[in-house]
Design a protein around this motif. Structure first.
Motif, PDB file in Angstrom:
ATOM      1  N   TYR A  68       0.820  -1.217   0.000  1.00 19.10           N
ATOM      2  CA  TYR A  68       0.000   0.000   0.000  1.00 19.10           C
ATOM      3  C   TYR A  68       0.848   1.259   0.000  1.00 19.10           C
ATOM      4  O   TYR A  68       0.350   2.345  -0.288  1.00 19.10           O
ATOM      5  N   GLY A  69       2.132   1.133   0.290  1.00 22.64           N
ATOM      6  CA  GLY A  69       3.022   2.273   0.180  1.00 22.64           C
ATOM      7  C   GLY A  69       3.485   2.495  -1.241  1.00 22.64           C
ATOM      8  O   GLY A  69       3.869   3.598  -1.618  1.00 22.64           O
ATOM      9  N   SER A  70       3.424   1.447  -2.051  1.00 20.57           N
ATOM     10  CA  SER A  70       3.835   1.571  -3.448  1.00 20.57           C
ATOM     11  C   SER A  70       2.601   1.844  -4.313  1.00 20.57           C
ATOM     12  O   SER A  70       1.565   2.286  -3.807  1.00 20.57           O
ATOM     13  N   MET A 109      -3.189   7.298  -7.476  1.00 20.46           N
ATOM     14  CA  MET A 109      -1.862   6.710  -7.318  1.00 20.46           C
ATOM     15  C   MET A 109      -1.593   6.331  -5.867  1.00 20.46           C
ATOM     16  O   MET A 109      -1.203   5.207  -5.556  1.00 20.46           O
ATOM     17  N   VAL A 110      -1.777   7.304  -4.998  1.00 23.87           N
ATOM     18  CA  VAL A 110      -1.455   7.104  -3.587  1.00 23.87           C
ATOM     19  C   VAL A 110      -2.326   6.007  -2.987  1.00 23.87           C
ATOM     20  O   VAL A 110      -1.869   5.174  -2.204  1.00 23.87           O
ATOM     21  N   SER A 111      -3.590   5.995  -3.369  1.00 21.39           N
ATOM     22  CA  SER A 111      -4.508   5.015  -2.786  1.00 21.39           C
ATOM     23  C   SER A 111      -4.272   3.610  -3.334  1.00 21.39           C
ATOM     24  O   SER A 111      -4.650   2.629  -2.705  1.00 21.39           O
ATOM     25  N   SER A 112      -3.639   3.518  -4.495  1.00 23.42           N
ATOM     26  CA  SER A 112      -3.495   2.208  -5.125  1.00 23.42           C
ATOM     27  C   SER A 112      -2.432   1.370  -4.432  1.00 23.42           C
ATOM     28  O   SER A 112      -1.573   1.891  -3.729  1.00 23.42           O
TER      29      SER A 112
HETATM   30 NA    NA Z   1      -0.164   3.405  -2.510  1.00 17.99          NA
END
Ligand code: NA
Ligand SMILES: Nc1ncnc2c1ncn2[C@@H]1O[C@H](COP(=O)(O)O)[C@@H](O)[C@H]1O
Ligand SMILES: Nc1ncnc2c1ncn2[C@@H]1O[C@H](COP(=O)(O)O)[C@@H](O)[C@H]1O
Ligand SMILES: Nc1ncnc2c1ncn2[C@@H]1O[C@H](COP(=O)(O)O)[C@@H](O)[C@H]1O
Ligand code: NA
Ligand code: NA
Lengths: 318, 97, 97, 97, 318, 318
Positions: free
Chosen positions: A103-105, A264-267
């Protein structure tokens, strides 16, 4: 609701649904693995090249704040994800860190789907978004893999995992494309433009068709992972997306740019992160992290998440 | 001449590690096949990295034992990997030892 | 520990059937390789579906016999399929039985 | 019934030659797998023609010996090729001889 | 004669001939099987999408008669083929039904070649032809496989074969594309149009090159199957094509539409049918049905059949 | 110097450099071998088709002299290469002939890179250059393989090697494309033009990326082959290129045509020749001939050679 339907009837999203259906009716259709890999290579190089060309036209001052915002989100989101899954979900250390790395990537295809979606809405995000994509791919994985290091004795394969992350195929293609696009600039890019630009959406169509089939296989594991992980896979992206919208607007991104940024961030990554986690945290279960990222978050974002982030962005900053 | 054909089936990302290891233990050559498989573990990350690999190497009895021990020790706990061996008849076997 | 490695080579479209059958007979795992081949039958539909498959499974003697019998009974008459087995030496063999 | 499974691993461009040869020596069928490998020779042209091939054929003892001798004589000096055999248990073995 | 030469010098037909030559001179050229499969996937999805988009523009009333005519031909042609091969050719039941299944179904590439051919003649068939292609693919196989069921004790793998037919890769891709194209409509289709439309003829070129090589391998079996099958593989398509021309005009198709319709009906499947026949009728010999459909009917239709159906159509209804 | 930088920053050359870098940083990126082979097929067919179409527009009188010049260079260059390596380098007979076969033949990608380069310089070579490429591919290999035949007892696999050369995949695709393009002519070519023309540079980009990775692997063998071979791999192409410039102008080629001609002649084969040499001269070491042609001459030509031949051509005939 309307925006969700617009999204669901876009060709690429329908391709994804078709892929799921294909498996649901137990068709014997199989995509050659090589085709899948070839399209990935094409998409990554194409995104990189276009991003690089656009970046070569962007003044540095316009780019520095969004870039900083991206790295900030790359550091903060794996920590949020880790805390939630470890202390709320009571999942063990290795599995928590493994999921946090995902979830950080970032997921390249979710990113692309958001751009497609905005284009049907008549909006165009900033040209340098692919650069942000590349910036966001790595830090979250590093942060997440460092957590178990801090909490227990040092792990000998951390270094190997780092090398894997930084030199992994996807990041190399993306960065290589970016650099070449940046050096070539718009004029020299013209010769290869028809191949990398005109064919892009169609290749993405085939890619999502295949990804739908892969996702359908993940669905079978939903029961195994339990309710907490399912809820996690939907709520954490919404939380991350919401934070990203605030930070995105703050960093000066346009409405469209902010939606893409939030997406992007949520993906959650399902290419770079699994490889690294497999090496650094062999005890973490692929069933958990792949089901969460590919079986839950990915379809959620593709169908509902993106229009949702758009709605929130309109409401906050539109 | 009778030698041992050691077969190792493992997740793809262990390939380079294993090749290095068997070479250090005395293997003079190997053959690699892309395979798919299922075993006691379910899904693994290799769904993304491609399929499993089968590594075959012809070695003498002693080297075979070293390789098999090493594999069991290093990988059996955490990774999807199996190893087995059988005796084969080779011509000009001295090339392999 | 000594176990049997049963190898089945067949037309691709029988793959799922055979996998289901060997699992029911007691196989705990298998490895699949894409192969090409020629035998007593000439061309077959698999020219279009892709190549033959080789299915390998390590099982105990008894299961091996059950699988071999089943294959000969069900498929030998109408389909391009062969089966053979050999004894292999495995480590931690209890995992396979 | 016990027969010999002869395995030949060679550079890809020898494939057709070897198939023709084993057929002439009495093989009734074969299975081909694409493999990669490394051995006593370094790089070879096959980097461009694709990978090595593994040719497996089940034959009786006598044919096995003929094939193995022929391979050693014809190819061992100049080409990257290895050959080995082992005994396997087959059903309806008369089909292969 | 003139129209035959025009046809023979069209790039896609020349690619087919080139493929045959390549094998004739024993070249070691090999097409990777994955490339072949990837191009099939692309072609099927592309045909489906374009057909769906066109269908979304067609009033139902215009479409209903041709659709009925297609299903009618799908039922009647396998029966004709069966009767001829079983009672005239004295071939056994399983092989007769197996061959009938192939001639009741349809060859996608022959269909495409007829459209290519008409375009060089300056004609454009109805946009919904791909829908007819999808409609024609299945019924003939079902009818043919039911014949042995009626004549002997019930066959346990008939159900499995039906599932294979209905969920086979080619029909799933074609139908999936049709539905997506229909829902998306012309506007949403635009984003993926360059990929699926501009590249189409070129991909077909490569596909026919490969198919030529495969066909050449079939030629070696011509002697094995005997004179009757060879004659069958040429005369039955002409008969089917002739009937289709009458029915096609009757159903209101244009000249170009009728030619494509006749080509479709006359063509023999070599992808969907073999898979189903292998399962339902394992005793039927692939050498017979593949040599007939791929070694005789396919090259005949590609080179001579299509211009012939055009000439007959001109003569009857032009 | 300036022209070298222009060349080095063209996208395709940068792709090649990127491929080398990818391996230098030990990335795990791998191109599926099938993708590589598929792109080769595409490039060869596309070059052939375009060349054939152009040839159909060229009067024979304009073509005859350059064609003769090409065959002449195909005969003379392997002899030059052989003499240098055998008598100056004191390399044994088989290896000398093996290397000579490579330098007598031609590298398709180097040829394409020179055309790309000239187009960025605003120059367009003659349309029939691909025909010359096909003409140059074979004779050099035959001449080189005949040398050991003359010097020692006859070799039984010479015939087999000849068949391999003449029916090898690359020559068949190139010639087949040429013939089809020639017969089809510009009008019939239009249907397949978007596929084979618009996508070309992009496909070449991916191809060079992969070729960079393959070349990087060759670099490891540089030490093994020794200084003489390295010098040979740079100086012989310059010598051949220089001769080709003189002959090219003499045969009436334009400035751009002469540069492409020089590049072709100076380039060394690494697809057709290795296959033939492996068969005819099994004792010749692939390490030597592949390292020379792919590890030295290819990167030299792609980066420095092409601008150099351009500079010399300008100086002599501009
Ligand atoms: Na992410
Ligand atoms: N009984 C078996 N017979 C043959 N191959 C097996 C067997 N068990 C496992 N394998 C192979 O070894 C890999 C790893 O097994 P595992 O560690 O049990 O998941 C599987 O993916 C299979 O390719
Ligand atoms: N003697 C043999 N040795 C090795 N593989 C064989 C042999 N005979 C048959 N096969 C394999 O088994 C498949 C089916 O054989 P068949 O039923 O004889 O056509 C062939 O396509 C080959 O892959
Ligand atoms: N010891 C070995 N064990 C398994 N395969 C081998 C071995 N040695 C060579 N090979 C295989 O045989 C091919 C030719 O070997 P060589 O002639 O030694 O280069 C190699 O590319 C490998 O695929
Ligand atoms: Na038909
Ligand atoms: Na040359």
């Amino acid at each position: 609701m309307d925006t969700i339907i617009t999204n669901l009837t876009s060709p690429v999203v329908m391709a994804f649904v078709m892929g799921i259906m294909v498996k649901a009716i137990k068709s014997d259709l199989e995509f050659p693995q090589v085709l899948y890999k070839s399209i990935s290579i094409y998409l990554l190089v194409a995104i990189g090249l276009k991003g690089g060309v656009e970046l070569s036209k962007t003044p540095f001052s316009e780019f520095i704040l969004p870039a900083s915002a991206t790295i900030f989100m790359g550091i903060i989101t794996p920590i949020i994800a880790f805390v939630i899954i470890r202390y709320l979900g009571k999942v063990d250390l290795d599995n928590s860190a493994g999921v946090a790395a995902h979830y950080g990537s970032v997921s390249m295809v979710t990113f692309l789907a958001s751009i497609s979606y905005l284009q049907t809405e008549g909006l165009e995000p900033e040209g340098f978004m692919p650069t942000l994509l590349a910036l966001l791919e790595i830090p979250g994985i590093i942060v997440a893999l460092m957590i178990p290091l801090l909490q227990k004795s040092s792990n000998s394969s951390f270094g190997k995992a780092m090398h894997e992350v930084v030199t992994g195929g996807s990041i190399v293609l993306l960065l290589g494309g970016l650099i070449i696009g940046f050096i070539a600039g718009p004029v020299k890019f013209q010769s290869i433009e028809p191949f990398f630009v005109n064919g892009f959406q169609g290749a993405l169509f085939l890619f999502l068709l295949e990804l739908g089939m892969v996702t359908a296989r993940r669905f079978r594991d939903l029961k195994k992972v339990g309710f907490f992980i399912v809820a996690f896979g939907i709520l954490v992206p919404i939380l991350h997306g919401f934070l990203a919208i605030l930070i995105g607007f703050w960093s000066g991104l346009s409405l469209a740019g902010t939606v893409v940024f939030a997406t992007m961030v949520s993906s959650a990554s399902y290419i770079a992160a699994p490889a690294a986690v497999r090496i650094a945290l062999p005890k973490a279960s692929p069933t958990i992290y792949l089901t969460a990222s590919l079986g839950i978050t990915f379809p959620f974002n593709i169908t509902i998440g993106i229009p949702l982030y758009y709605a929130i962005s309109l409401w906050i900053g539109g | 001449m009778e030698l041992e054909l050691v077969t190792i089936i493992s997740e793809r990302f262990l390939k380079d590690d294993i090749l290095k290891m068997i070479e250090e233990r005395g293997s003079k050559g190997h053959t690699i096949t892309d395979v798919e498989g299922e075993g006691s573990r379910g899904i693994r990350a290799s769904e993304w990295e491609g399929k499993n690999v089968k590594i075959e190497t012809i070695v003498n009895k002693e080297t075979a034992n070293k390789i098999i021990d090493e594999i069991s020790e290093l990988y059996f706990e955490n990774y999807a990997v199996i190893v087995y061996s059988k005796t084969v008849r080779v011509v000009r076997g001295d090339k392999y030892i």
